[in-house]
Design a protein around this motif. Structure first.
Motif, PDB file in Angstrom:
ATOM      1  N   LEU A 192       0.694  -1.152  -0.060  1.00 45.73           N
ATOM      2  CA  LEU A 192       0.004   0.151  -0.248  1.00 45.73           C
ATOM      3  C   LEU A 192       0.959   1.425   0.027  1.00 45.73           C
ATOM      4  CD1 LEU A 192      -2.828  -1.049   2.589  1.00 45.73           C
ATOM      5  CD2 LEU A 192      -3.296  -0.670   0.136  1.00 45.73           C
ATOM      6  N   LEU A 193       1.827   1.172   0.794  1.00 44.08           N
ATOM      7  CA  LEU A 193       2.601   2.364   0.984  1.00 44.08           C
ATOM      8  C   LEU A 193       3.500   2.669  -0.562  1.00 44.08           C
ATOM      9  CD1 LEU A 193       4.261   2.162   4.530  1.00 44.08           C
ATOM     10  CD2 LEU A 193       2.224   3.822   3.468  1.00 44.08           C
ATOM     11  N   GLU A 194       4.083   1.338  -0.928  1.00 39.37           N
ATOM     12  CA  GLU A 194       4.714   1.534  -2.343  1.00 39.37           C
ATOM     13  C   GLU A 194       3.728   2.026  -3.294  1.00 39.37           C
ATOM     14  OE1 GLU A 194       8.054  -1.838  -2.183  1.00 39.37           O
ATOM     15  OE2 GLU A 194       5.984  -2.357  -2.969  1.00 39.37           O
ATOM     16  N   THR A 195       2.519   1.783  -3.367  1.00 37.69           N
ATOM     17  CA  THR A 195       1.420   2.187  -4.413  1.00 37.69           C
ATOM     18  C   THR A 195       1.460   3.920  -4.380  1.00 37.69           C
ATOM     19  OG1 THR A 195       0.513   0.231  -4.318  1.00 37.69           O
ATOM     20  CG2 THR A 195      -0.843   2.300  -4.864  1.00 37.69           C
ATOM     21  N   LEU A 196       1.465   4.392  -2.805  1.00 34.64           N
ATOM     22  CA  LEU A 196       1.309   5.874  -2.776  1.00 34.64           C
ATOM     23  C   LEU A 196       2.573   6.664  -3.037  1.00 34.64           C
ATOM     24  CD1 LEU A 196      -0.959   5.730   0.524  1.00 34.64           C
ATOM     25  CD2 LEU A 196      -2.013   5.943  -1.703  1.00 34.64           C
ATOM     26  N   PHE A 197       3.594   6.113  -2.459  1.00 33.62           N
ATOM     27  CA  PHE A 197       4.785   6.990  -2.639  1.00 33.62           C
ATOM     28  C   PHE A 197       5.970   6.303  -3.350  1.00 33.62           C
ATOM     29  CE2 PHE A 197       2.527   7.141   1.596  1.00 33.62           C
ATOM     30  CZ  PHE A 197       2.426   8.324   1.669  1.00 33.62           C
ATOM     31  N   VAL A 198       5.836   5.309  -3.803  1.00 31.61           N
ATOM     32  CA  VAL A 198       7.133   4.486  -4.808  1.00 31.61           C
ATOM     33  C   VAL A 198       6.575   4.419  -6.216  1.00 31.61           C
ATOM     34  CG1 VAL A 198       8.727   3.066  -4.961  1.00 31.61           C
ATOM     35  CG2 VAL A 198       8.081   3.716  -2.707  1.00 31.61           C
ATOM     36  N   HIS A 199       5.813   3.728  -6.530  1.00 29.13           N
ATOM     37  CA  HIS A 199       5.447   3.387  -8.066  1.00 29.13           C
ATOM     38  C   HIS A 199       5.201   4.648  -8.928  1.00 29.13           C
ATOM     39  CE1 HIS A 199       5.912  -0.788  -7.129  1.00 29.13           C
ATOM     40  NE2 HIS A 199       4.793  -0.954  -6.315  1.00 29.13           N
ATOM     41  N   ARG A 200       5.512   4.433 -10.053  1.00 28.51           N
ATOM     42  CA  ARG A 200       5.484   5.478 -10.936  1.00 28.51           C
ATOM     43  C   ARG A 200       4.592   4.677 -12.303  1.00 28.51           C
ATOM     44  NH1 ARG A 200      10.500   9.252 -10.395  1.00 28.51           N
ATOM     45  NH2 ARG A 200       9.597  10.525  -8.712  1.00 28.51           N
ATOM     46  N   ASN A 258      12.785  -6.976  -2.865  1.00 31.01           N
ATOM     47  CA  ASN A 258      11.501  -6.281  -3.745  1.00 31.01           C
ATOM     48  C   ASN A 258      11.400  -4.861  -3.329  1.00 31.01           C
ATOM     49  OD1 ASN A 258       8.362  -5.800  -3.473  1.00 31.01           O
ATOM     50  ND2 ASN A 258       8.971  -7.291  -5.179  1.00 31.01           N
ATOM     51  N   PHE A 259      11.738  -4.294  -2.395  1.00 31.28           N
ATOM     52  CA  PHE A 259      11.528  -2.893  -1.977  1.00 31.28           C
ATOM     53  C   PHE A 259      12.698  -2.027  -2.911  1.00 31.28           C
ATOM     54  CE2 PHE A 259      12.669   0.825   0.491  1.00 31.28           C
ATOM     55  CZ  PHE A 259      11.461   1.760   0.393  1.00 31.28           C
ATOM     56  N   SER A 260      13.856  -2.749  -2.741  1.00 32.43           N
ATOM     57  CA  SER A 260      14.931  -2.031  -3.305  1.00 32.43           C
ATOM     58  C   SER A 260      14.934  -2.186  -4.734  1.00 32.43           C
ATOM     59  CB  SER A 260      16.272  -2.831  -2.976  1.00 32.43           C
ATOM     60  OG  SER A 260      16.514  -2.996  -1.607  1.00 32.43           O
ATOM     61  N   ILE A 261      14.288  -3.175  -5.478  1.00 34.58           N
ATOM     62  CA  ILE A 261      14.014  -3.044  -6.714  1.00 34.58           C
ATOM     63  C   ILE A 261      12.955  -1.882  -7.440  1.00 34.58           C
ATOM     64  CG2 ILE A 261      13.307  -4.324  -8.628  1.00 34.58           C
ATOM     65  CD1 ILE A 261      16.176  -5.062  -7.562  1.00 34.58           C
ATOM     66  N   HIS A 262      12.132  -1.850  -6.663  1.00 39.97           N
ATOM     67  CA  HIS A 262      10.934  -0.968  -6.751  1.00 39.97           C
ATOM     68  C   HIS A 262      11.448   0.529  -6.748  1.00 39.97           C
ATOM     69  CE1 HIS A 262       7.563  -3.743  -5.805  1.00 39.97           C
ATOM     70  NE2 HIS A 262       7.990  -3.867  -6.687  1.00 39.97           N
ATOM     71  N   VAL A 263      12.440   0.840  -5.749  1.00 38.81           N
ATOM     72  CA  VAL A 263      12.996   2.025  -5.740  1.00 38.81           C
ATOM     73  C   VAL A 263      13.769   2.388  -6.850  1.00 38.81           C
ATOM     74  CG1 VAL A 263      14.703   3.490  -4.316  1.00 38.81           C
ATOM     75  CG2 VAL A 263      12.898   2.172  -3.048  1.00 38.81           C
ATOM     76  N   ALA A 264      14.569   1.218  -7.089  1.00 34.96           N
ATOM     77  CA  ALA A 264      15.499   1.565  -8.414  1.00 34.96           C
ATOM     78  C   ALA A 264      14.966   1.817  -9.551  1.00 34.96           C
ATOM     79  CB  ALA A 264      16.595   0.421  -8.344  1.00 34.96           C
TER      80      ALA A 264
END
Length: 358
Positions: A192-200, A258-264
């Motif tokens: 949920l947090l990645e959807t709001l603040f990480v993913h483009r 998984n989080f590290s790849i999403h940030v990259a």
């Protein structure tokens, strides 16, 4: 005393320094304005070939997004996100599937495509397909991930009508049950947090019907897993704490990866841009998996669910992991082919999701 010089017959007065006369200034020629070239755009229904709209005097620098906006003014029921415009009407639309056609005629035109760069004359014929009602990716993801989080907690707290009155709001005596709840909740809160603040997202919307399919998958499996893991008759893993600790280590390692790849991946695409670049490893060791696979985020995701399966030793979790792996393998193969097609210098050693295998 100044002397007058008579003019020559049939000619202008000759300049004379004595008389102080200046040569006549020739009238300046105004540069001719270059004619502005405009396009005419005809939009036909891809199935019936009926004319839906005719746009006159469209600027050559206009993008497909501009044309969609103009078209939606004539047909408000088809807002831009609902439109698919293409040059060839014969190719069916596959929503949300990576394009695999090499010719521009065989795919939906991108919003950023410029009219004058398309293989058309001054009169362009575009074919329209209705993609159906659309919904934003953010809304879909938030709905998909909030459901499993809440559903699992209902079973964890054993609310009434799930396991019988005698077990209402009772707690399991097995420590692994509480640990599994923490891991499951952590996973979906992270999403949920990645959807709001990480993913483009490269696509702003997806078909509305997909939310029902996706929610059925995520919510249904969450209820099935939670029912057995939190059941009063649940049996802990066969190898006890050692098995649970190993599984927890795998789960946490893969979640961080998984989080590290999403940030990259986020850092590869500037905000508001649809630019695509080849992802490469960074100083973060979790991103070094880019050396071997095109979609390490899927690799880590599968690894997380394998760890959760080992931790809970639950068949529904194993089936969820298997189905998820099959789906992510299909997505990874599509993205891998897209990278190979788009970038000639794409690293040849990489596999889609499993190093050297798949």
């Amino acid at each position: 005393m100044e002397v007058a010089v008579p003019p020559r017959e049939g000619g202008p007065v000759s300049p004379s320094p004595v008389l102080g006369l200046w040569p006549p200034v020739a009238p300046s020629k105004r540069p001719k304005k270059s004619a502005v070239l405009f396009f005419e755009v005809e939009i036909l229904d891809a199935r019936t070939r009926d004319k839906l709209c005719f746009l006159d005097k469209v600027e050559p620098q206009a993008t497909v997004a501009d044309i969609k906006n103009l078209f939606s003014k004539a047909h408000p029921q088809w807002y831009p996100a609902r439109q698919s415009l293409r040059l060839d009407p014969s190719v069916p639309q596959l929503p949300q599937v990576p394009q695999v056609s090499l010719s521009p005629e065989g795919r939906s035109l991108k919003d950023e495509d410029v009219l004058q760069s398309l293989p058309v004359g001054t009169t362009a014929t575009l074919y329209f397909r209705d993609l159906g009602a659309q919904i934003s990716w953010v809304t879909v993801f938030l709905t998909e991930y909030a459901g499993p989080l809440l559903i699992y907690l209902l079973f964890y707290f054993r609310v009434p009508f799930l396991y019988g009155p005698r077990y209402d709001f009772t707690a399991s005596r097995h420590r692994v049950v509480h640990l599994a709840c923490c891991c499951h909740s952590f996973h979906y809160v992270k999403r949920l947090l990645e959807t709001l603040f990480v993913h483009r997202f490269s696509h702003g919307t997806m078909p509305l019907r997909n939310i029902f399919k996706n929610c059925t998958y995520y919510w249904g499996f969450a209820a099935w897993m939670a029912y057995y893991i939190n059941h009063p008759l649940y049996t802990p893993p066969a190898y006890g704490d050692e098995q649970v600790k190993l599984a927890l280590a795998v789960f946490l390692f893969c979640q961080l990866g998984n989080f590290s790849i999403h940030v990259a991946l986020r850092n590869l695409r500037p905000a508001g841009s649809k630019t695509r670049k080849i992802p490469y490893p960074t100083r973060n060791p979790f991103t070094w998996l880019f050396l071997l696979v095109s979609c390490p985020n899927y690799t880590y995701e599968v690894g997380s669910w394998i760890g959760f399966t080992i931790m809970t030793q639950c068949l529904p979790v194993a089936l969820f992991s298997l189905v998820g792996f099959v789906q992510m393998a299909i997505w990874a193969q599509g993205k891998h082919r897209s990278y190979l097609r788009e970038f000639r210098d794409y690293p040849p050693l990489r596999s889609p999701i499993i190093p050297f295998l798949l």
